[in-house]
Structure formats: structure tokens, C-alpha cells
Design a protein around this motif. Structure first.
Motif, PDB file in Angstrom:
ATOM      1  N   VAL A 117      36.988 -14.752  47.727  1.00 33.62           N
ATOM      2  CA  VAL A 117      38.044 -13.882  48.231  1.00 33.62           C
ATOM      3  C   VAL A 117      37.452 -12.605  48.817  1.00 33.62           C
ATOM      4  CG1 VAL A 117      39.897 -14.736  46.774  1.00 33.62           C
ATOM      5  CG2 VAL A 117      38.468 -12.881  45.959  1.00 33.62           C
ATOM      6  N   GLY A 118      36.254 -12.249  48.374  1.00 32.97           N
ATOM      7  CA  GLY A 118      35.641 -11.039  48.920  1.00 32.97           C
ATOM      8  C   GLY A 118      35.014 -11.245  50.278  1.00 32.97           C
TER       9      GLY A 118
ATOM     10  N   ILE B 253      38.231  -3.113  54.052  1.00 30.08           N
ATOM     11  CA  ILE B 253      38.017  -3.955  52.877  1.00 30.08           C
ATOM     12  C   ILE B 253      39.327  -4.278  52.165  1.00 30.08           C
ATOM     13  CG2 ILE B 253      37.016  -3.876  50.550  1.00 30.08           C
ATOM     14  CD1 ILE B 253      34.511  -2.749  51.923  1.00 30.08           C
ATOM     15  N   ILE B 254      40.231  -3.305  52.119  1.00 30.43           N
ATOM     16  CA  ILE B 254      41.478  -3.539  51.378  1.00 30.43           C
ATOM     17  C   ILE B 254      42.399  -4.506  52.136  1.00 30.43           C
ATOM     18  CG2 ILE B 254      43.571  -2.445  50.502  1.00 30.43           C
ATOM     19  CD1 ILE B 254      41.831   0.052  49.976  1.00 30.43           C
TER      20      ILE B 254
ATOM     21  N   ILE C 158      47.113  -8.284  44.095  1.00 27.17           N
ATOM     22  CA  ILE C 158      46.646  -9.613  44.493  1.00 27.17           C
ATOM     23  C   ILE C 158      46.272 -10.398  43.240  1.00 27.17           C
ATOM     24  CG2 ILE C 158      45.807  -8.944  46.755  1.00 27.17           C
ATOM     25  CD1 ILE C 158      42.964  -8.905  45.406  1.00 27.17           C
TER      26      ILE C 158
ATOM     27  N   ILE D 127      37.066  -2.733  44.572  1.00 26.51           N
ATOM     28  CA  ILE D 127      38.392  -2.829  45.182  1.00 26.51           C
ATOM     29  C   ILE D 127      39.154  -4.011  44.563  1.00 26.51           C
ATOM     30  CG2 ILE D 127      39.601  -3.409  47.331  1.00 26.51           C
ATOM     31  CD1 ILE D 127      38.658  -0.627  47.420  1.00 26.51           C
ATOM     32  N   GLN D 128      38.416  -5.099  44.362  1.00 25.83           N
ATOM     33  CA  GLN D 128      39.015  -6.284  43.762  1.00 25.83           C
ATOM     34  C   GLN D 128      39.562  -5.948  42.382  1.00 25.83           C
ATOM     35  OE1 GLN D 128      36.138  -9.333  43.941  1.00 25.83           O
ATOM     36  NE2 GLN D 128      37.610 -10.960  43.966  1.00 25.83           N
TER      37      GLN D 128
ATOM     38  N   PHE E 256      42.145  -8.277  51.707  1.00 23.46           N
ATOM     39  CA  PHE E 256      42.572  -8.760  50.388  1.00 23.46           C
ATOM     40  C   PHE E 256      44.061  -9.039  50.384  1.00 23.46           C
ATOM     41  CE2 PHE E 256      38.676  -7.012  48.463  1.00 23.46           C
ATOM     42  CZ  PHE E 256      38.347  -8.128  47.713  1.00 23.46           C
TER      43      PHE E 256
ATOM     44  N   ALA F  54      34.066  -5.797  57.113  1.00 21.88           N
ATOM     45  CA  ALA F  54      33.241  -4.589  57.000  1.00 21.88           C
ATOM     46  C   ALA F  54      32.015  -4.713  57.891  1.00 21.88           C
ATOM     47  CB  ALA F  54      32.825  -4.370  55.550  1.00 21.88           C
TER      48      ALA F  54
ATOM     49  N   PHE G 238      31.233  -2.437  46.685  1.00 25.24           N
ATOM     50  CA  PHE G 238      32.515  -1.795  46.932  1.00 25.24           C
ATOM     51  C   PHE G 238      33.647  -2.828  46.807  1.00 25.24           C
ATOM     52  CE2 PHE G 238      35.363   0.404  50.208  1.00 25.24           C
ATOM     53  CZ  PHE G 238      35.912   1.224  49.246  1.00 25.24           C
ATOM     54  N   ILE G 239      33.408  -4.017  47.357  1.00 25.52           N
ATOM     55  CA  ILE G 239      34.410  -5.081  47.278  1.00 25.52           C
ATOM     56  C   ILE G 239      34.740  -5.392  45.823  1.00 25.52           C
ATOM     57  CG2 ILE G 239      34.752  -7.567  47.617  1.00 25.52           C
ATOM     58  CD1 ILE G 239      33.344  -7.283  50.279  1.00 25.52           C
TER      59      ILE G 239
ATOM     60  N   LEU H 155      42.678  -3.672  42.819  1.00 25.53           N
ATOM     61  CA  LEU H 155      43.865  -4.337  43.366  1.00 25.53           C
ATOM     62  C   LEU H 155      44.387  -5.427  42.442  1.00 25.53           C
ATOM     63  CD1 LEU H 155      43.102  -4.744  47.167  1.00 25.53           C
ATOM     64  CD2 LEU H 155      44.460  -3.006  46.017  1.00 25.53           C
TER      65      LEU H 155
ATOM     66  N   VAL I 214      28.339  -3.108  50.545  1.00 25.66           N
ATOM     67  CA  VAL I 214      29.730  -3.497  50.786  1.00 25.66           C
ATOM     68  C   VAL I 214      30.214  -4.388  49.652  1.00 25.66           C
ATOM     69  CG1 VAL I 214      31.261  -4.767  52.316  1.00 25.66           C
ATOM     70  CG2 VAL I 214      29.582  -3.226  53.274  1.00 25.66           C
ATOM     71  N   SER I 215      29.338  -5.320  49.205  1.00 26.15           N
ATOM     72  CA  SER I 215      29.727  -6.217  48.117  1.00 26.15           C
ATOM     73  C   SER I 215      30.099  -5.432  46.868  1.00 26.15           C
ATOM     74  CB  SER I 215      28.588  -7.151  47.762  1.00 26.15           C
ATOM     75  OG  SER I 215      28.231  -7.911  48.866  1.00 26.15           O
TER      76      SER I 215
ATOM     77  N   ALA J 256      36.713  -9.653  53.346  1.00 28.97           N
ATOM     78  CA  ALA J 256      36.487  -8.211  53.352  1.00 28.97           C
ATOM     79  C   ALA J 256      35.072  -7.914  53.814  1.00 28.97           C
ATOM     80  CB  ALA J 256      36.721  -7.654  51.958  1.00 28.97           C
ATOM     81  N   GLN J 257      34.139  -8.713  53.307  1.00 30.61           N
ATOM     82  CA  GLN J 257      32.733  -8.519  53.671  1.00 30.61           C
ATOM     83  C   GLN J 257      32.557  -8.667  55.187  1.00 30.61           C
ATOM     84  OE1 GLN J 257      29.971  -8.966  50.836  1.00 30.61           O
ATOM     85  NE2 GLN J 257      28.914  -7.703  52.313  1.00 30.61           N
TER      86      GLN J 257
ATOM     87  N   LYS K 203      38.205 -17.212  42.328  1.00 27.85           N
ATOM     88  CA  LYS K 203      36.990 -17.264  43.132  1.00 27.85           C
ATOM     89  C   LYS K 203      36.644 -15.864  43.591  1.00 27.85           C
ATOM     90  CE  LYS K 203      37.125 -21.582  45.503  1.00 27.85           C
ATOM     91  NZ  LYS K 203      37.739 -22.028  46.734  1.00 27.85           N
ATOM     92  N   ASP K 204      35.994 -15.116  42.684  1.00 27.19           N
ATOM     93  CA  ASP K 204      35.708 -13.700  42.935  1.00 27.19           C
ATOM     94  C   ASP K 204      34.960 -13.489  44.243  1.00 27.19           C
ATOM     95  OD1 ASP K 204      36.832 -12.734  40.616  1.00 27.19           O
ATOM     96  OD2 ASP K 204      35.062 -13.293  39.448  1.00 27.19           O
ATOM     97  N   ALA K 205      33.948 -14.323  44.454  1.00 26.77           N
ATOM     98  CA  ALA K 205      33.099 -14.099  45.623  1.00 26.77           C
ATOM     99  C   ALA K 205      33.797 -14.538  46.897  1.00 26.77           C
ATOM    100  CB  ALA K 205      31.789 -14.844  45.447  1.00 26.77           C
TER     101      ALA K 205
ATOM    102  N   LEU L 143      36.420   2.236  56.579  1.00 26.83           N
ATOM    103  CA  LEU L 143      35.722   1.192  55.831  1.00 26.83           C
ATOM    104  C   LEU L 143      36.582   0.705  54.666  1.00 26.83           C
ATOM    105  CD1 LEU L 143      33.187  -0.470  55.313  1.00 26.83           C
ATOM    106  CD2 LEU L 143      32.348   1.375  53.882  1.00 26.83           C
ATOM    107  N   ALA L 144      37.185   1.653  53.945  1.00 27.27           N
ATOM    108  CA  ALA L 144      38.025   1.266  52.807  1.00 27.27           C
ATOM    109  C   ALA L 144      39.161   0.376  53.295  1.00 27.27           C
ATOM    110  CB  ALA L 144      38.569   2.515  52.113  1.00 27.27           C
TER     111      ALA L 144
END
Lengths: 201, 430, 289
Positions: free
Chosen positions: C256-257, C23-24, A200, A189-190, C27, C264, A185-186, A193, A182-183, C260-261, C252-254, C19-20
Motif C-alpha cells: 500500500v505504500g 504521500i497522503i 484507511i 503516515i501509514q 493512501f 513522491a 515517512f510513508i 492514517l 520516503v519509505s 505513495a513512494q 500489506k504494509d509495503a 511532499l506530505a
């Protein structure tokens, strides 16, 4: 932010979508992106090896430092190519023997130290429930992988405890694997987007 | 009047300039005021258990000196001076003189060195350092330089660095190496002499017959997938051994086996294995070379190819034995969806959970190797399995012993057992 | 029963689609699930914060490629930034050719963000941070570094001679490295643990993909590794610690994810529960017939 004006981000985004299109159905876009990846990674690898091995480890010492000792490993390395000629193919065993011999020599003692550390860490310095579970888990798992005894009676019962521990570990690994996928994929997506579409920040 | 004034001015200016330009280094005497300082000594010795080229300096740090700094200068037997370190706090207690092999001033084995320590309350200036390195006549005692006092301490005895042949810190590793090697030799010898070494049945292997039988009943072929390893990978070798057994059953049941391959060498080997198994079963006529085919050497290309084949041929039993990576679930899931009995095995811990979830039987890690030994019954391999088991017993005994000692020592607070535990604990620390 | 049939016959592509979306959507509309700092992450943070004196050296192993970049890249950024904020020196090392590109990207990013935010404490490539050139050999490289780092690499990743660089001053071997954090999704982590930690006693921290995290827990317990960042979550926790300290400016890449994580994961839990129900019900039906 708005749609990216960077050409390379567009390329990366299009290739990402091409790969994901496989989820719907295998298609030529996916195939193209896949072959491109294989080709590029090989090309990149070769260029890096060329500079960091041939140039810095062989050419520079020979030409600038006049260090002729380098010729010995170079010769050994070249012997690997003897495999392409049937009548001298046996020569390639010499460098392989070096690599295997030195590699084993290096790794055997280190592996022991590594094993020692694991045994050392499993020693119960204090008695709490966690360490007891660890000791039971280690011993029963070792018994499960014990092949010289039939798994009957006491041994059988212990090995069943062992397989339970193994399954719990698999469950944890399974969960982590899902998290990892999942990470990844994230991350994509990041990228799509934010870097590409600019939706974003 | 003016002249006198000018004269005085020029003299004082001269004194001022002179005193600044030429700093005065004075020897204040051998007796240092503080008896502790007098007793402060540096010990230099070769660094033990190393490859040479290193000297270790150690000193005590009395409480009274806690604000002081030490600088150390090395003088070799030819009188060459090298600065080792400046202004490190006394509290650090030790420093090592080790340098890169490219360094011209590095410590060279079997050359004699003395070290002088310079104790100061302030950082040593660049000027003083230059004097110490160039012209200073080293002698113990108290000195002053630009009104700052510092001590020069007794030099160390002459030391030589040397390379050690043996690193005694790793003695335990050598001992265990000897024990392990002897165990292996012992069991190999036993096996060679023909002693029957027992090896237990492996669960998944019993299912082989059932899987092949059921598949035959349904009139479906059997598929055997060796994963994406090469012939040099141990799981692939184990997979090939198990293939021999499966192929023999297939020949006995007179059905068909498909082996899609990832690597051409593995494919050729698999062909030989299957051919031999069919011959052994007395049905060489059933062997078809084209059933063991090459797909591609691309991970996901291979997975896609095998998946397609599964969908078309609908095998009744699927064996996944070998080295698998990310394609493991793709294959196992497709196999599951077509309702085949699946028997899997690999050593990749990250892939095992997928196999356990999607297959009927899974050989976990070492079980796979043991399965191949079980089928082959080759004395050398049987010997190594027995030796491995013996070593597992040793590890288990150490753990159980540790547990008991810890229980008696820490749990019931019996001092004797606590000490025994500490000894065992220390012995394991390498 | 129709429901069970529906689950058993569901086209996988619907699952991909949901799933997509899982995750989207977070965000676009962040939820802000709460996050706790776990002990293995905290111990790496604390080690850099408290146990390394100013001018100390942190070695970061970048042994990953774009395929696991999403998880490991944010880790490299936070650790490098943290080290710089404590005026430590940062060396990147890579044992795989692809790692060099990753490390250069991190160095460039971190330096740019740092220098934009700290005009009075500028950091320089070659003085505060650099990448050691890629040299093939994996375990041989790790072992050689224990003897002499400069001799192992000769050059930095940009073609400069290492012996001329200020960042390498007084660095000879592992004795001069205060901490090594290995970022990899492969077994190369073990190479560092076996050779650098086992043989030379180097302090090793692990930053790894979630796939491998479970495997490396045993090395935390045995204290062979001082701490671990596991997957995106580990990176996010570290980002939070750094922002609390006030020294993190980048995206903060991680973190913000993480929403979504989490969403999921909830989706997966639902799938697993439904899947199991369907499995047991259909098994019972078959058995009953």
C-alpha cells in the motif's frame, strides 16, 4: 475503522507529530520528544544489557552452574572502570589489549577471505558486456585511489574513467537514499492514517 | 464340547498374545542375498580441518539401494552404544557425528569408536531400536524382525577424532597474509631509511589556499567542522591533520577560524592543533581558544547549533572533514545557501553523494586519509600508503590476467588458456 | 526569469507540504502503479520455496530499531510467514538490544495472523518459531553461533531454556541452518557476510534499507549473498509473491505504500529537473554579466 481508542497509539501519534513539527520550526514539543527518545533508548539499553549480560552471562553461571572461569572475563571487564581513577588508569589497557588483539585476530583473516571473494567474483568467467563493465569499473576506480603515481597521461585518463564510475555509484546511492527516507515517512503516515485516525484500512 | 472349544480358544489367544508381545528377532545367515549389499561399506574418518570432536561417515549409494534407509549406531571402546541416526535415505551418502559440548554422549577426542550400519527397507521400529541399543549381539548378516528383514553391515574400523592445528582449506589466506605483511614491512623500512616516497597531490587540498584567501578578501571567518566522530575514529584523526594545514593558512592570512565541536576530547585536540599551527605560522597572538568551542553531544542538536552559527557568522569558507552521518546534508546545504566555498571529506559512502552534490570539492574515502598523509609526510604513514598501492597493483594484475585468460580461453576458445584460467579461478576460491 | 528566482528563493516548507500531500493522497485514493518482481527478491523467495526441505530452519536477523522499522518490519513479516507456510522452523536473532522488541512484535503478529487463518495448522511459539536471546558481542556472537548456537544464547528471548525447546531440535550450528536473512540498515550485514558466510558457508540473504541497498549489490554479484530485499519496494514485491501463492493475510504494509513512494519519486524527479534548470540558468546569467 474509527479513531483509535488505544491510549498508547495516541501517545505514539502525538510524539510523531511533535517530531514532525520541527519541519515548520524548532519548538518545545520537538525538543521534548527528542529528549524523551534519547532517555528511553539509554534506559532500554541498560535494562537489556543488565539481563542479558550481567544476569545470564555472569550471575547465572556463577551462582547456579558454579562455573568460576567466568570470574576471569568479569575481572577483565571490571578493570575497564579503572579509567575513573587516575593512579590506576593504566590497568584499563589490559582488557582493551584483549579486545583489540582478539578482534584483530578474528577480523584480519576474515577480511582477507572477504577480499578474495570479491576478487574471485570479479573474475570474468564468461565474456559479456556486463562483466567487462565491472572489470573496467573496478580497475579504473582502484587507479583513481592510487596515490603513488601522478594522475597524468594514461593514468590520468583511466582515473577520470574511475571517478566517473564513482559518481554513477553515488548517483545510485543518492536515489536509494531518497527512496529510503520516503519509505520511513510513508511508514509514519501509514501509522497515523490507519492505526490512529482509522481513515484507511 | 464347550470345554474343547474354550481350550482351543485360550491356546490360540495365548499364541496371539505371546507372538505380539515378544517379537522375534532371527538371524537369517551371514550371506546376504544381494552381492551389492555385501559390498556396501561405510568409511569413518576424523573430520579434517576442524577443532576436534567430530567424525565423518561416508558410503557409496549404489542405484539398487536407492529406496533403502540406513541407521547408524556408534559403539565406543568401552562398549557404550549411542544412536547416531535412524532411517536416513542411503542416497544422502554421508553423515557427521558432531554434537554440542554440553551433550554427554558427544564424540570425545582420542577415544576409539566403531560404527555399525543397519540397512532396512522400512523405518526401524522403536522396539527394534531398543534391542539394538541394549542387548543385540552385533554380527554382520541378514536378520528378520517381525517379518521385516534388515541387514547389519560390517562395522567400520576404529576411528579417533582429533583437533587439527591447521586448516589447510585456508592456506591461500595465510599466504596472502604473509605477502601483505611483508609488503608493509618492506615499505615501512624504506620510509624509515629516508627514501622519498612519492604521494600525488590531492585535488581538494589545492583549493584550501583559494578558499581561505577568498574568505579573507571578503572579510569573513572560516568554519571547520569535524563531524560527529571521536578521537579514535580514523576520519576524525585525518580531519584534525587537515585542520592543522588549514589553520596555518588562516594564520598566514590573519583571519579567523571557527571550530564547533561535537566531542569534548576532539575539541581539546583541535585547540592544540590550531594553536600549534598558529605558532608555526609565527602568529600565536592571533590564536583565540574560544573560537574552538563545544556545541553538544547530540547529533541533530549539534547540526542545529552549527547551522545557527553559520547563519549568524556567514563564513566564507566551510570545511567539513571527518565522520558524518545523517546530519551531513543539513550542514552542507546550509553552507551552500549562505554561498560559502565548501570543501568536504568523509569515508561514509552513504554521505558522500550529499557532499558531492552540495560542496565545491570533496575528498572521497581513502583520499581523505591520503590527504592527511600528504600534509604530514610522516614516514610510517607514507610507507603504508605505498604498501597499499602496491597491493592494489597485485589485485589489478590478477584481474587483468584473469580478463586476458578468459578472453583467450572462453572468447577465442584456446584450451590451454582456459585451463590456466580455471587454475587461477580455483586458487582464489577460499 | 521570475520563475527561476521563485525556485531559488522558495521556502523549503512548501516542499515539505507538497511532499506530505504526495504521500497522503495516494493512501486515500490508491492509484495502483504496476510492480515488477526483481531478481534479487525472487531468488530469496525461490530459495525458501524450493531449496529448503520441510522442517528446515530459517534464521532471521532483526538488527533494526523503530527508526528503520517502516522498511524492515514488513520484510521480517513476509519472510517469517513464508517460512511457516512451508512448514519450516523460524529463529529470530538480534545483535542489538532494540532488535529484540522488533522481533517479538513480528513473531506475535505473524503467529496471530497465521493461526487466525489456518485453524487446522496451528503454529506455536517455541515449537515453530522463537527469538534467540540478545547477547552482546556482535561479531563474537556470529562466530560463536558457528560452533554452537544453544551454548551461545542459553535462553530464548522469553526466558526459556533453549535446550528444552522443540524448535531447537537437532540444531547445533550453521550446518543445521538452511538460510539466514539479515534485516538491517547498518554495516552489521557485513558481519554476517564476513563471518557466517565467509567462514562457515552459511547461505545469507539480505534485507536492507534503500540507503544501503546500492552498497550491497556487489555482494550479490559475488554470490556472497543469495538475494536481497531493498527497501520498501523489496518488501512489497515479496508481499505480492506471497499473495500470489495465497499465504499472506495481514495488511500489506509495503504494497500500500508503493503508490505513495512512486508519487513522491515523481515529485523528486520534477524537483531535481527544476533545480538543475534553475542552477544552470542562474550560472549562465552570472557568467554573462
Amino acid at each position: 475503522m474509527a479513531l483509535s481508542s488505544n491510549f498508547w497509539i495516541w501517545i505514539a501519534a502525538i510524539l510523531t507529530l511533535a517530531i514532525y513539527s520541527f519541519l515548520y520550526k524548532d519548538n518545545p514539543f520537538y525538543k521534548f520528544a527528542e529528549y524523551l527518545l534519547v532517555g528511553i533508548s539509554i534506559g532500554y539499553g541498560i535494562s537489556v544489557y543488565w539481563h542479558n549480560t550481567i544476569i545470564t552471562k555472569v550471575f547465572n553461571p556463577l551462582v547456579y552452574d558454579k562455573n568460576f572461569l567466568v570470574l576471569i572475563p568479569l575481572l577483565l571487564g571490571l578493570l575497564m572502570f579503572s579509567r575513573f581513577f587516575k593512579n590506576v588508569a593504566y590497568l584499563s589497557r589490559i582488557p582493551i589489549a584483549f579486545v583489540v588483539g582478539a578482534g584483530t585476530g578474528l577480523s584480519v583473516p576474515s577480511s582477507f577471505e572477504f577480499l578474495f571473494k570479491q576478487v574471485y567474483a570479479t573474475m570474468p568467467t564468461k565474456l559479456d558486456i556486463g562483466i567487462i563493465i565491472i572489470v573496467i569499473g573496478v580497475i579504473s576506480t582502484l587507479i583513481y585511489f592510487f596515490f603513488s603515481l601522478e594522475h597524468k597521461g594514461f593514468v590520468g585518463r583511466v582515473s577520470r574513467v574511475g571517478i566517473t564510475f564513482i559518481m554513477v555509484a553515488f548517483g545510485a546511492a543518492f536515489g536509494y537514499t531518497i527512496m529510503a527516507r520516503v519509505s520511513l515517512f510513508i511508514g509514519r503516515i501509514q501509522f497515523l492514517l490507519s492505526d490512529w485516525l482509522g481513515i484507511i484500512k | 464340547m464347550k470345554k474343547i472349544f474354550f481350550f482351543i480358544l485360550s491356546i490360540s489367544l495365548f499364541i496371539l498374545i505371546f507372538s505380539q508381545e515378544k517379537p522375534i528377532l532371527t538371524f537369517l545367515g551371514e550371506d546376504t542375498p544381494d552381492s551389492i549389499v555385501k559390498n556396501f561399506t561405510i568409511d569413518a574418518s576424523d573430520i579434517p580441518n576442524d577443532g576436534g570432536g567430530g567424525i565423518e561417515l561416508k558410503w557409496d549409494s549404489p542405484e539398487i539401494l536407492k529406496d533403502w534407509f540406513i541407521s547408524i549406531i556408534r559403539i565406543d571402546e568401552d562398549g557404550k552404544r549411542v544412536l547416531l541416526t535412524t532411517d536416513i535415505p542411503i542416497l544422502s551418502k554421508q553423515v557427521r557425528d558432531v554434537n554440542s559440548e554440553e551433550e554427554p554422549d558427544r564424540v570425545i577426542d582420542s577415544k576409539g569408536y566403531n560404527y555399525w550400519g543397519i540397512l532396512s527397507k522400512k523405518f526401524i521400529t522403536e522396539e527394534l531400536l531398543q534391542i539394538l541399543l541394549d542387548t543385540f549381539d552385533f554380527k554382520e548378516g541378514l536378520y528378520s524382525f517381525n517379518d521385516d528383514t534388515f541387514f547389519v553391515l560390517s562395522k567400520t574400523q576404529m576411528v579417533y577424532s582429533k583437533a587439527s592445528w591447521f586448516n589447510f582449506l585456508r592456506l591461500a589466506v595465510l599466504i596472502s597474509l604473509i605477502i601483505i605483511s611483508l609488503t608493509f614491512l618492506y615499505y615501512l623500512n624504506l620510509a624509515k631509511k629516508g627514501k622519498d616516497l612519492y604521494i600525488r597531490k590531492i585535488n581538494g587540498l589545492d583549493a584550501v589556499e583559494e578558499a581561505v584567501g577568498r574568505s579573507t578578501e571578503m572579510g569573513k571567518p572560516i568554519m571547520y567542522i569535524l563531524g560527529i566522530g571521536y578521537v579514535t575514529d580514523i576520519p576524525t584523526i585525518a580531519g584534525l591533520t587537515i585542520l592543522g594545514r588549514v589553520a596555518k593558512k588562516v594564520a598566514e592570512y590573519e583571519t579567523k577560524i571557527l571550530v564547533p565541536s561535537y566531542d569534548p576530547v576532539v575539541m581539546t585536540t583541535a585547540q592544540e592543533v590550531v594553536k600549534e599551527a598558529f605558532t608555526e605560522a609565527g602568529r600565536p597572538d592571533l590564536y583565540n581558544k574560544n573560537d574552538i568551542m563545544y556545541i553538544t553531544q547530540d547529533q541533530f542538536g549539534y547540526a542545529a547549533g552549527v547551522d545557527g552559527m553559520m547563519m549568524r557568522e556567514k563564513p566564507g569558507a566551510i570545511f567539513l572533514q571527518g565522520l558524518f552521518f545523517a546530519e551531513s546534508l543539513i550542514l552542507a546545504e546550509t553552507g551552500h545557501s549562505i554561498g560559502a566555498i565548501q570543501i568536504s571529506g568523509t569515508t561514509e559512502t552513504a554521505q558522500l553523494p550529499f557532499f558531492v552534490a552540495a560542496c565545491d570539492y570533496t575528498l572521497i574515502g581513502e583520499e581523505m586519509m591520503a590527504a592527511s598523509v600528504y600534509l604530514q609526510k610522516e614516514p610510517m604513514m607514507l610507507g603504508s600508503i605505498a604498501a597499499e598501492d602496491f597491493l592494489k597493483v597485485i589485485i589489478m594484475s590478477i584481474l587483468v590476467l584473469g580478463f586476458l585468460l578468459s578472453f583467450l580461453g572462453s572468447g577465442l576458445k584456446i584450451e590451454f588458456f582456459k585451463n590456466l584460467f580455471d587454475i587461477l579461478y580455483q586458487a582464489l576460491q577460499v | 526569469m521570475r520563475f527561476i528566482n521563485f525556485i531559488n528563493k522558495l521556502d523549503k516548507r512548501w516542499i515539505y507540504l507538497v511532499l506530505a500531500l504526495c504521500i497522503i493522497i495516494p493512501f486515500l485514493f490508491p492509484i495502483g502503479f504496476p510492480m515488477k518482481t526483481t531478481a534479487p527478491v525472487k531468488s530469496i523467495y525461490d530459495f525458501i520455496e524450493d531449496s529448503i526441505p520441510e522442517g528446515g530452519v530459517v534464521l532471521i536477523g532483526a538488527d533494526y530499531d523503530p527508526s528503520t522499522m517502516a522498511e524492515l518490519h514488513p520484510m521480517a513479516k513476509v519472510i517469517a510467514t513464508h517460512a511457516l507456510s512451508n512448514n519450516l522452523r523460524v529463529l529470530f536473532v538480534t545483535l542489538y538490544p532494540q532488535g529484540a522488541g522488533m522481533a517479538q512484535d513480528v513473531i506475535e503478529n505473524v503467529l496471530r495472523e497465521w493461526n487466525n487463518s489456518n485453524p487446522d495448522n496451528q503454529k506455536e511459539l517455541g515449537k515453530d518459531i522463537t527469538l534467540l536471546a540478545y547477547v552482546p558481542g556482535v561479531s563474537a556472537v556470529v562466530l560463536k553461533m558457528g560452533e554452537d548456537i544453544i551454548e551461545t544464547f542459553n535462553e530464548d528471548g522469553y526466558g526459556n531454556k533453549l535446550s528444552d525447546l522443540e524448535v531447537m531440535k537437532e540444531i547445533k550450528n550453521y550446518n543445521d541452518i538452511d538460510l539466514m536473512v539479515e534485516l538491517a540498515g547498518s554495516a552489521v550485514v557485513l558481519t554476517w557476510l564476513i563471518y557466517a558466510n565467509g567462514r562457515y558457508g552459511l547461505n545469507v540473504g539480505i534485507g536492507t534499507t534503500a540507503v544501503s541497498a546500492a552498497e550491497y549489490y556487489s555482494y550479490l554479484q559475488s554470490k556472497q549473498a543469495i538475494g536481497m530485499l531493498g527497501g520498501l519496494k523489496g518488501a512489497a514485491e515479496y508481499e505480492n509473491l506471497l499473495s500470489k501463492k495465497g499465504v499472506y493475510w495481514g495488511r500489506k504494509d509495503a504494497t500500500v505504500g508503493m503508490d505513495a513512494q512512486s508519487s513522491a519519486h515523481i515529485f523528486f524527479i520534477i524537483l531535481i529537473v527544476l533545480g538543475n534548470i534553475a542552477y544552470f540558468v542562474s550560472k549562465k546569467q552570472k557568467g554573462g554579466r
